[in-house]
Write a protein that holds these residues in place. Structure first.
Motif, PDB file in Angstrom:
ATOM      1  N   ASP A   1      39.214 -21.622  27.826  1.00  0.00           N
ATOM      2  CA  ASP A   1      38.542 -22.599  28.684  1.00  0.00           C
ATOM      3  C   ASP A   1      37.062 -22.738  28.366  1.00  0.00           C
ATOM      4  N   GLY A   2      36.582 -22.035  27.335  1.00  0.00           N
ATOM      5  CA  GLY A   2      35.186 -22.140  26.922  1.00  0.00           C
ATOM      6  C   GLY A   2      34.253 -21.199  27.652  1.00  0.00           C
ATOM      7  N   LYS A   3      34.743 -20.453  28.618  1.00  0.00           N
ATOM      8  CA  LYS A   3      33.883 -19.538  29.353  1.00  0.00           C
ATOM      9  C   LYS A   3      33.696 -18.237  28.570  1.00  0.00           C
ATOM     10  N   VAL A   4      32.527 -17.636  28.778  1.00  0.00           N
ATOM     11  CA  VAL A   4      32.219 -16.382  28.102  1.00  0.00           C
ATOM     12  C   VAL A   4      33.049 -15.275  28.731  1.00  0.00           C
ATOM     13  N   ILE A   5      33.816 -14.563  27.893  1.00  0.00           N
ATOM     14  CA  ILE A   5      34.651 -13.470  28.404  1.00  0.00           C
ATOM     15  C   ILE A   5      34.178 -12.114  27.896  1.00  0.00           C
ATOM     16  N   ARG A   6      33.218 -12.148  26.937  1.00  0.00           N
ATOM     17  CA  ARG A   6      32.718 -10.868  26.436  1.00  0.00           C
ATOM     18  C   ARG A   6      31.350 -11.078  25.819  1.00  0.00           C
ATOM     19  N   LEU A   7      30.448 -10.134  26.065  1.00  0.00           N
ATOM     20  CA  LEU A   7      29.108 -10.122  25.479  1.00  0.00           C
ATOM     21  C   LEU A   7      28.876  -8.776  24.822  1.00  0.00           C
ATOM     22  N   ILE A   8      28.517  -8.804  23.543  1.00  0.00           N
ATOM     23  CA  ILE A   8      28.180  -7.580  22.825  1.00  0.00           C
ATOM     24  C   ILE A   8      26.786  -7.771  22.253  1.00  0.00           C
ATOM     25  N   GLY A   9      25.893  -6.834  22.538  1.00  0.00           N
ATOM     26  CA  GLY A   9      24.523  -7.002  22.082  1.00  0.00           C
ATOM     27  C   GLY A   9      23.835  -5.681  21.814  1.00  0.00           C
ATOM     28  N   THR A  10      22.655  -5.795  21.257  1.00  0.00           N
ATOM     29  CA  THR A  10      21.812  -4.633  20.973  1.00  0.00           C
ATOM     30  C   THR A  10      20.530  -4.746  21.781  1.00  0.00           C
ATOM     31  N   VAL A  11      19.936  -3.599  22.044  1.00  0.00           N
ATOM     32  CA  VAL A  11      18.712  -3.530  22.836  1.00  0.00           C
ATOM     33  C   VAL A  11      17.708  -2.691  22.070  1.00  0.00           C
ATOM     34  N   THR A  12      16.522  -3.260  21.835  1.00  0.00           N
ATOM     35  CA  THR A  12      15.472  -2.575  21.081  1.00  0.00           C
ATOM     36  C   THR A  12      14.276  -2.337  21.991  1.00  0.00           C
ATOM     37  N   ASP A  13      13.762  -1.123  21.933  1.00  0.00           N
ATOM     38  CA  ASP A  13      12.566  -0.786  22.716  1.00  0.00           C
ATOM     39  C   ASP A  13      11.348  -1.329  21.966  1.00  0.00           C
ATOM     40  N   ILE A  14      10.749  -2.394  22.504  1.00  0.00           N
ATOM     41  CA  ILE A  14       9.595  -3.019  21.847  1.00  0.00           C
ATOM     42  C   ILE A  14       8.311  -2.740  22.630  1.00  0.00           C
TER      43      ILE A  14
ATOM     44  N   THR B   1      19.042 -14.320  34.540  1.00  0.00           N
ATOM     45  CA  THR B   1      20.176 -15.103  35.039  1.00  0.00           C
ATOM     46  C   THR B   1      20.167 -16.523  34.478  1.00  0.00           C
ATOM     47  N   SER B   2      18.987 -17.143  34.456  1.00  0.00           N
ATOM     48  CA  SER B   2      18.868 -18.504  33.930  1.00  0.00           C
ATOM     49  C   SER B   2      19.233 -18.553  32.464  1.00  0.00           C
ATOM     50  N   ARG B   3      18.804 -17.548  31.715  1.00  0.00           N
ATOM     51  CA  ARG B   3      19.121 -17.515  30.283  1.00  0.00           C
ATOM     52  C   ARG B   3      20.618 -17.357  30.059  1.00  0.00           C
ATOM     53  N   PHE B   4      21.277 -16.513  30.882  1.00  0.00           N
ATOM     54  CA  PHE B   4      22.724 -16.324  30.746  1.00  0.00           C
ATOM     55  C   PHE B   4      23.460 -17.631  31.044  1.00  0.00           C
ATOM     56  N   PHE B   5      23.029 -18.345  32.081  1.00  0.00           N
ATOM     57  CA  PHE B   5      23.678 -19.612  32.405  1.00  0.00           C
ATOM     58  C   PHE B   5      23.501 -20.626  31.276  1.00  0.00           C
ATOM     59  N   ASP B   6      22.317 -20.649  30.652  1.00  0.00           N
ATOM     60  CA  ASP B   6      22.101 -21.544  29.508  1.00  0.00           C
ATOM     61  C   ASP B   6      23.071 -21.208  28.381  1.00  0.00           C
ATOM     62  N   PHE B   7      23.249 -19.909  28.134  1.00  0.00           N
ATOM     63  CA  PHE B   7      24.164 -19.487  27.070  1.00  0.00           C
ATOM     64  C   PHE B   7      25.600 -19.848  27.419  1.00  0.00           C
ATOM     65  N   GLU B   8      25.992 -19.616  28.655  1.00  0.00           N
ATOM     66  CA  GLU B   8      27.359 -19.908  29.080  1.00  0.00           C
ATOM     67  C   GLU B   8      27.635 -21.406  29.007  1.00  0.00           C
ATOM     68  N   ALA B   9      26.625 -22.233  29.296  1.00  0.00           N
ATOM     69  CA  ALA B   9      26.800 -23.686  29.250  1.00  0.00           C
ATOM     70  C   ALA B   9      26.734 -24.234  27.830  1.00  0.00           C
ATOM     71  N   GLY B  10      26.451 -23.356  26.846  1.00  0.00           N
ATOM     72  CA  GLY B  10      26.413 -23.794  25.456  1.00  0.00           C
ATOM     73  C   GLY B  10      25.103 -24.408  25.033  1.00  0.00           C
ATOM     74  N   ARG B  11      24.055 -24.250  25.857  1.00  0.00           N
ATOM     75  CA  ARG B  11      22.751 -24.827  25.485  1.00  0.00           C
ATOM     76  C   ARG B  11      22.008 -23.973  24.466  1.00  0.00           C
ATOM     77  N   CYS B  12      22.493 -22.762  24.199  1.00  0.00           N
ATOM     78  CA  CYS B  12      21.922 -21.921  23.155  1.00  0.00           C
ATOM     79  C   CYS B  12      23.067 -21.155  22.505  1.00  0.00           C
ATOM     80  N   SER B  13      22.926 -20.877  21.188  1.00  0.00           N
ATOM     81  CA  SER B  13      24.024 -20.276  20.437  1.00  0.00           C
ATOM     82  C   SER B  13      24.119 -18.774  20.628  1.00  0.00           C
ATOM     83  N   SER B  14      23.041 -18.143  21.030  1.00  0.00           N
ATOM     84  CA  SER B  14      23.046 -16.704  21.246  1.00  0.00           C
ATOM     85  C   SER B  14      22.143 -16.387  22.421  1.00  0.00           C
TER      86      SER B  14
END
Length: 981
Positions: free
Chosen positions: A437-450, A396-409
């Motif tokens: 309005d700058g809010k995230v409206i879509r997230l597309i990602g990949t998931v790797t089993d590490i 959750t914290s990481r998502f909020f950082d991304f939504e606030a623009g503190r990280c590019s991905s």
């Protein structure tokens, strides 16, 4: 009755004049003059119109004459601005004074106020707060009457009733004229503005029509092309005034989509549109010299139908869809590849809308968690339920950082519970799409089993934890990811804690610099060291560095960049190695030879000072890391090696030396320097692939070799001479042997012939000296008898010494070696020599050292040696002196028998003479007892026959000491030693 027609005519004249004013206004506007010129022209127009109105006054009565001059003047202020108003007044005011002087001043003042009212009204109208309607203009005209009324009242011109009679029709005529003229001028302005807009739109339409990339063709109802843009000409060949014909397909290269069949004229969209048929997306292939390759056209056709429903023509639009078709094909292939990649990828995919909560999980994602498509719903809550609770906060914290623009991905590692219960680790990476309005409206990602990677990382962590060397792994952001216990020193650990994971390298370096680095210099700049260390960290060299830690430890740091932009370092404690290197360096420096160690590329690893001393001209080029060929070349060019004067000769010398240096087998060379020195150079390979060389200065040896060569040559010459002398000596030896034999026969004969009468003389003189048969008379005869006995004894002693010396020289003296009792030996000598010592007033002493029992020697020879030595000492020692006989163990473990006196001593010349046969020392003290000169030579010869060494030391005026160095006594059977000449 005559006034009304006249009034009507005057009203018509003024209306016509105002109409002319409107016509002139339109003409000036159409003239498109610049701003100032146009305002002056309008001012002239309004000024002339005001003059006209004053000339065409309206006669209400014979006494009342009305003028609508305020209408053009007010409109001058409204339509021509301040410049036009001034110009209009400049025309109207003079004319008023010229026309009639009566009331001219008041009229002029009223006329002057009128344009000002027009300017004010124009300002109000420009604000769009007041509609510029007929009422607006009428009100403006009504206001224009007020200044005149006020001025006339102020000047007292309103006292008669004529002014009031004129005022009423004036308030009717002026507003009406103002409204009519103002609206006419406004319509003229609007018409002109509309024409301008229409012209601009026409230009814009033509520009757009001719610049659009799509081709457009327009035909009239007869099928004649009336409009065509350049794109249509290029794409279809259509031109104005032409008609579509049957040869268009062949002439302009129009084909069906297969690119082979000519396109029929009746199927063309423009032709079909003329028939009232609308077409969409008709594909035509064009191939002609105007185009670069085939072009695919998408053509739409439409009939042009008017409001009356009649067809007035047709329009066709050509779109070049070649690139779009290629892009569509590429997109289709890309989608196919993406679909295949998704199907075959080992990674899962997630598509999430944070706004609506909608989420989609790929089949592979569900498979990673152990579920089928049906078992794992596309529901975000179900997804959260499979995540370990302790990871919820971090995600959750990481998502909020991304939504606030503190990280590019969005990048995070999450732990999930597999369907069968075990924990798996998933590496999630996502990119987002943001709304206006700058809010995230879509997230597309990949998931790797590490999970296997995490398990491997844990095993790696366990492995590095047991490493003796320190290990640190930093990410691309320069933060610590992985380390072991040996990574940090104690001081750094106190500052950063037990777990410095996530700390930057600079933080760790700063903690070390201020808490672990031992610095004795108070001026040491820690910040400068940190800056230098960071620069080396950012650009790590291939070589390692060494840093001193607390406690005197030395750490070697090897740094490398990882492929992902990170950094890995290994810290090795080389304190024992540095100590060993120091000892090795001391050892290398202590040897007298020059020493150097090279790597496989012939670069110096280490060397000693002696090497530089042996190569003084090459020394400036020698350094750790320098190449041997460069050093050889430097020395050759600076005159260290003889016979090299050019660069070519230097290169040949370097090549020859390198070839010898790199030989597979050990090589030993002798090298000559230009200054005459010689050096022995030995080279061999090391087990590590390098080379070692040892240089020894052999200049002295080479000089000795030279001298030996010369000596050898001289010896060869001397050998030839000695060969000749040997033959001569051989002949002389034969003669000497014959002489020796003759001497032996002579001595044997002399021994017999002399001893026989001497024995008789000594016997009878001894009887007479001892008065065996009575006293000898007279008394003087007794003294003569004693002299005869002494002379006989001396002669016998001389004969015995000569015979003994002759035996020694002839090699005929035989020694019977045995262990002699040391005390008895000295006692016998003391008994025999006591009388002589007493007679001479000399004290005779003997002494034997501890542990000495026997002396290994020939009995008769030892007795004769001691008697000769003691006799000489007594004879050459003044009265009151001392002679001492001692037997001691020498420093070399031998038996030392010494006879020492305090006599007159001998000089070096006397000593040399005394050791020669028959050599005698002339001294007053010994003159009464001058001997034969054979005592010392005979004692020396007998000592050497006993296996000993004869040593004599003497100092003039202080005495003489003779020491016999004899072998230690032993218990072998008696041996017979024979003197050999």
């Amino acid at each position: 009755m005559t006034i009304v027609p006249t009034l009507i005519i005057q009203l018509v004249q003024n209306a016509s004049l105002l109409a002319l004013l409107v016509i002139g206004y339109g003409a000036i506007k159409r003239g498109r003059l610049n701003g100032a010129t146009e305002r002056i022209a309008l001012g002239l127009l309004f000024g002339v119109a005001s003059v006209g109105t004053m000339s065409l006054s309206i006669d209400i009565s014979p006494q009342i004459h009305l003028s609508v001059r305020s209408v053009p003047l007010a409109l001058a202020g409204m339509m021509a601005g301040p410049v036009g108003a001034v110009v209009a007044l400049a025309i109207a005011v003079p004319f008023r004074f010229w026309h009639s002087a009566e009331g001219a001043l008041a009229s002029s003042l009223a006329m002057t106020a009128t344009p000002a009212i027009g300017l004010i009204a124009a300002r109000f109208g420009a604000r769009r707060t007041i509609d510029r309607s007929a009422w607006f203009y009428a009100a403006t005209g009504l206001v224009c009457i007020i200044p005149g009324t006020l001025i006339f009242s102020a000047l007292g011109l309103t006292k008669n009733g004529l002014f009031l009679e004129a005022l009423i029709p004036l308030t009717i005529v002026v507003p009406l004229a103002m409204a009519a003229t103002g609206m006419a001028l406004r319509q003229e302005d609007e018409r002109r503005a509309l024409q301008d807009r229409l012209g601009k739109q026409t230009i814009l339409f033509e520009a757009i029509f001719h610049s659009i990339s799509d081709g457009v063709t327009v035909s009239n109802e007869r099928g004649e092309i009336v409009m065509v843009n350049p794109a249509a000409v290029v794409l279809s060949g259509a031109e104005e005034t032409t008609r579509p014909s049957a040869d268009w397909a062949q002439h302009f290269g129009l084909f069906e989509p297969d690119g082979k069949t000519p396109f029929p004229i009746e199927a063309m969209p423009l032709v079909r549109a003329l028939k009232g048929e609308a077409t969409n997306g008709v594909e035509v292939v064009v191939r002609n010299e105007r185009l670069n390759g085939d072009r695919l056209l998408n053509v739409d056709g439409r009939p042009l139908i008017g409001k009356d429903g009649a067809r007035h023509g047709a329009i066709a639009v050509f779109r070049d869809t070649t690139a779009q078709r290629a892009l569509a094909d590429a997109l289709r292939r890309s989608e196919e590849r993406l679909a295949m990649a998704i199907a075959g990828s080992q990674d899962g995919m997630v598509d999430y809308n944070p706004v609506t909560g909608e989420v989609w999980f790929s089949s592979r994602f569900k498979e990673i968690l152990g579920y089928t498509d049906d078992e794992f719903p596309n529901d975000i809550q179900f997804w959260k339920s499979r995540m370990l609770p302790e990871d919820h906060v971090a995600v959750t914290s990481r998502f909020f950082d991304f939504e606030a623009g503190r990280c590019s991905s969005l990048h995070i590692v999450q732990r999930f519970r597999h369907k069968d219960g075990h924990v798996i680790h998933l590496n999630s990476r996502a990119q987002g799409q943001r709304g206006p309005d700058g809010k995230v409206i879509r997230l597309i990602g990949t998931v790797t089993d590490i999970t296997p990677l995490v398990q491997l990382e844990q095993r790696l962590k366990d492995a590095i934890d047991v490493m003796v060397d320190g290990f640190g792994l930093f990410g691309a952001d320069d933060r610590l990811i992985l380390f072991n216990d040996a990574f940090m020193d104690e001081g750094t650990r106190k500052v950063l804690g037990e777990d410095p994971t996530g700390r930057t390298f600079e933080e760790i370096a700063r903690a070390f610099a201020y808490h672990d680095m031992p610095v004795a210099d108070p001026t040491f700049d820690r910040e400068a060291w940190i800056a230098s260390r960071m620069e080396r960290h950012r650009n790590p060299p291939t070589d390692s560095i060494e840093v001193e830690w607390s406690g005197g430890r030395c750490m070697r740091i090897s740094e490398r960049r990882t492929s992902d932009g990170g950094y890995v370092g290994v810290w090795t404690d080389v304190t024992p190695l540095k100590a060993a290197e120091a000892r090795l360096r001391d050892a290398i420096e202590s040897i007298n030879e020059g020493f150097a160690l090279f790597d496989h590329e012939h670069r110096y690893i280490t060397y000693n000072q002696r090497l530089l001393e042996l190569h003084p001209l090459s020394a400036p080029a020698v350094a750790v890391g320098a190449k041997l060929e460069d050093v050889l070349r430097y020395g050759a060019l600076h005159g260290e090696y003889p016979g090299i004067t050019t660069a070519t000769e230097a290169e040949a010398f370097v090549a020859q030396r390198i070839q010898r240096f790199t030989a597979a087998e050990p090589v030993i060379d002798e090298i000559r320097f230009a200054d005459g020195r010689w050096m022995l150079a030995s080279h061999r390979r090391t087990s590590a692939g390098g080379y070692v060389t040892v240089r020894t200065d052999i200049t002295a040896q080479k000089q000795r070799e030279f001298e030996l060569t010369q000596t050898r040559n001289r010896l060869i010459d001397q050998a030839r001479q000695l060969a000749r002398l040997a033959e001569t000596l051989r002949q002389a030896r034969l003669a000497a042997d014959r002489a020796s034999q003759e001497k032996s026969r002579f001595l044997a004969s002399m021994s017999h012939e002399l001893r026989t009468p001497l024995n008789a003389i000594l016997g009878f003189s001894d009887l007479m000296r001892n008065q065996i048969y009575g006293p000898v008379e007279p008394v003087q005869y007794g003294e003569y008898v004693r002299l005869i006995h002494d002379s006989g004894s001396h002669l016998l002693s001389l004969i015995n010494d000569v015979l003994d010396l002759s035996k020694v020289e002839a090699g005929k003296m035989e020694m019977e070696m045995e262990d002699l009792d040391a005390a008895a030996m000295l006692g016998d000598v003391e008994i025999l020599m006591t009388g002589l010592a007493a007679e001479r007033g000399v004290t005779l002493k003997t002494a034997i050292g501890d542990g000495i029992k026997t002396v290994y020697a020939d009995r008769r020879a030892m007795k004769q040696i001691l008697l000769n030595l003691v006799s000489n000492s007594v004879k050459f020692t003044p009265e009151g002196g001392e002679v001492r006989i001692t037997v001691e163990i020498g420093t070399a473990g031998d038996i030392c028998v010494a006879v020492a006196d305090t006599g007159i001593g001998m000089s070096t010349e006397d000593l040399t003479k005394a050791l020669q046969p028959y050599g005698q020392i002339r001294a007053e003290i010994a003159r009464p007892n001058i001997g034969t000169g054979l005592g010392l030579p005979l004692a020396k010869a007998l000592t050497e026959l006993n296996g000993g060494q004869f040593e004599i030391r003497s100092e003039k005026g202080k005495g003489t000491t003779v020491t016999l160095h004899l072998p230690r006594p032993s218990a072998p059977p008696a041996l017979k030693l024979v003197a050999v000449n």
